[in-house]
Design an enzyme around this catalytic site. Structure first.
Site, PDB file in Angstrom:
ATOM      1  CG  HIS A 155     -62.685  36.478  47.924  1.00 13.01           C
ATOM      2  ND1 HIS A 155     -63.520  37.419  47.363  1.00 13.01           N
ATOM      3  CD2 HIS A 155     -63.204  36.191  49.140  1.00 13.01           C
ATOM      4  CE1 HIS A 155     -64.508  37.683  48.195  1.00 13.01           C
ATOM      5  NE2 HIS A 155     -64.340  36.949  49.288  1.00 13.01           N
ATOM      6  CB  CYS A 156     -58.555  38.561  51.717  1.00 10.34           C
ATOM      7  SG  CYS A 156     -57.964  38.477  53.429  1.00 10.34           S
ATOM      8  N   PRO A 157     -60.814  36.150  52.955  1.00 14.36           N
ATOM      9  CG  PRO A 157     -60.486  34.158  54.117  1.00 14.36           C
ATOM     10  CD  PRO A 157     -59.994  34.926  52.934  1.00 14.36           C
ATOM     11  CG  ASN A 160     -67.124  39.532  53.102  1.00 12.17           C
ATOM     12  OD1 ASN A 160     -67.092  38.567  52.340  1.00 12.17           O
ATOM     13  ND2 ASN A 160     -68.238  40.199  53.372  1.00 12.17           N
ATOM     14  CG  ASN A 161     -63.406  43.715  48.907  1.00  2.00           C
ATOM     15  OD1 ASN A 161     -63.942  43.313  47.867  1.00  2.00           O
ATOM     16  ND2 ASN A 161     -63.074  44.982  49.083  1.00  2.00           N
TER      17      ASN A 161
END
Length: 366
Positions: A155-157, A160-161
């Site tokens: 999950h990549c901040p 945001n996905n």
């Protein structure tokens, strides 16, 4: 309408906070456009030819960067299909059975016809209590999205996905184009950055934009190059970030290269067969995300035995692009090979031998 409780307010606040990194990147990108296109190219560059070339190249990289970033953010992660969800009867039976062998027996019966080859560390069926489904291979539950994500990488901040099967290609292109964007800015801004320190620039606000633009581009180039290089290595080995930290467990045991099919096939699994789409943020990955060909080095004891002559046939058939079809042959064109299926149809005996073991034993390519 019932008033929102404290939990609902907290969830909404978290959703807003999750967008802060995306807003930061967007603002930084907007400032870099102004600093480069206006303050550097239009205000500081005196050569018209240099202005035209730099602006054309810059806008091409800028457009590809924004396009791939947009696709990474707004492409919804794919979730397991309905056949991986338990029926009402199976859910009821699972709730009545205590945790243990009886619990696993219910899951084994439910997963009997599913193309699942991976297990937990203890050898049990991978089951998500939260989503109440049997996890497909390479699928993991994201605690932030609160969903099971097909071929989840992380999950990549910054987007945001969740990065997974549906947008992993877009994420790679985002890293590639953002790295090229920063390197291009740093390379073309370097001479003006040097002039800043040698008092070769006029004393205007442009000089400060030029200075900070070079620092930002150089700094992000270093971090992006290491991240992009790491993901290139993952693609070459057909691994996700999660699988790099914890190797997948198959029925025969842990195998860190269980999904690797060789460099060329690993690349095609992510980017597809059509090379004209490789550099475009257009979905072209092979397969359906629920089943993947494996390159197991040990015989799977739970699958039917393979005829003695099959191993030599598989080793000698170098023109076959992928191993034999998995159980979900109708839904996964990842394994489609017109040449190999033509040969199978003309030789029924050979085709049956190849289908007798869905987890086909192959030589492990390194």
């Amino acid at each position: 309408m019932a008033p929102s409780g404290p939990g609902s307010v907290r969830r909404r606040c978290r959703r807003v906070l999750y967008w802060i990194p995306v807003v930061f990147i967007s603002l930084l990108l907007g400032w870099s456009y102004y600093a480069y296109a206006v303050q550097l190219c239009i205000v500081s560059m005196e050569n018209i030819g240099e202005q035209v070339v730099c602006l054309m190249a810059y806008h091409l990289l800028f457009a590809m960067f924004v396009w791939s970033y947009w696709k990474t953010i707004f492409t919804l992660p794919m979730n397991p299909s309905k056949e991986f969800h338990l029926s009402y009867a199976e859910k009821d039976l699972l709730e009545r059975e205590p945790r243990g062998e009886a619990h696993q027996e219910v899951l084994r019966r439910a997963a009997k016809d599913l193309p699942i080859y991976t297990r937990t560390m203890s050898g049990a069926i991978r089951y998500c209590d939260r989503c109440q489904l049997i996890k497909p291979d390479r699928c993991h539950h994201c605690s932030i999205c609160d969903k099971c994500i097909l071929k989840m990488d992380h999950h990549c901040p910054w987007v945001n996905n969740c990065v997974g099967f549906s947008n992993y290609k877009f994420f790679l292109l985002f890293l590639a184009y953002s790295l090229l964007y920063c390197l291009f800015i740093a390379a073309t801004d370097l001479q003006y950055f040097i002039k800043f320190w040698t008092n070769g620039l006029p004393d205007t606000q442009a000089k400060f934009h030029i200075m900070f633009l070079f620092f930002a581009a150089a700094m992000f180039s270093v971090s992006l190059s290491s991240l992009f290089g790491y993901h290139c290595w993952l693609v070459s080995k057909n691994k996700s970030t999660l699988e790099a930290f914890r190797s997948p467990v198959f029925r025969h045991g842990t195998d860190k290269n269980g999904f690797s099919l060789g460099f060329s096939k690993n690349m095609r699994q992510v980017f597809g067969d059509e090379k004209k789409y490789w550099l475009l943020p257009i979905f072209s990955s092979l397969g359906d995300g629920c089943s993947f060909p494996t390159c197991l080095v040990n015989q799977d004891p739970e699958q039917p035995s393979t005829p003695a002559g099959l191993n030599s046939t598989a080793k000698n058939s170098e023109n076959h692009q992928f191993p034999a079809k998995p159980l979900r042959e109708s839904q996964s064109h990842l394994l489609t090979d017109s040449q190999s299926w033509t040969e199978s149809s003309t030789n029924p005996g050979k085709g049956k031998a190849g289908m007798s073991n869905p987890a086909l034993t192959m030589e492990n390519e390194t």
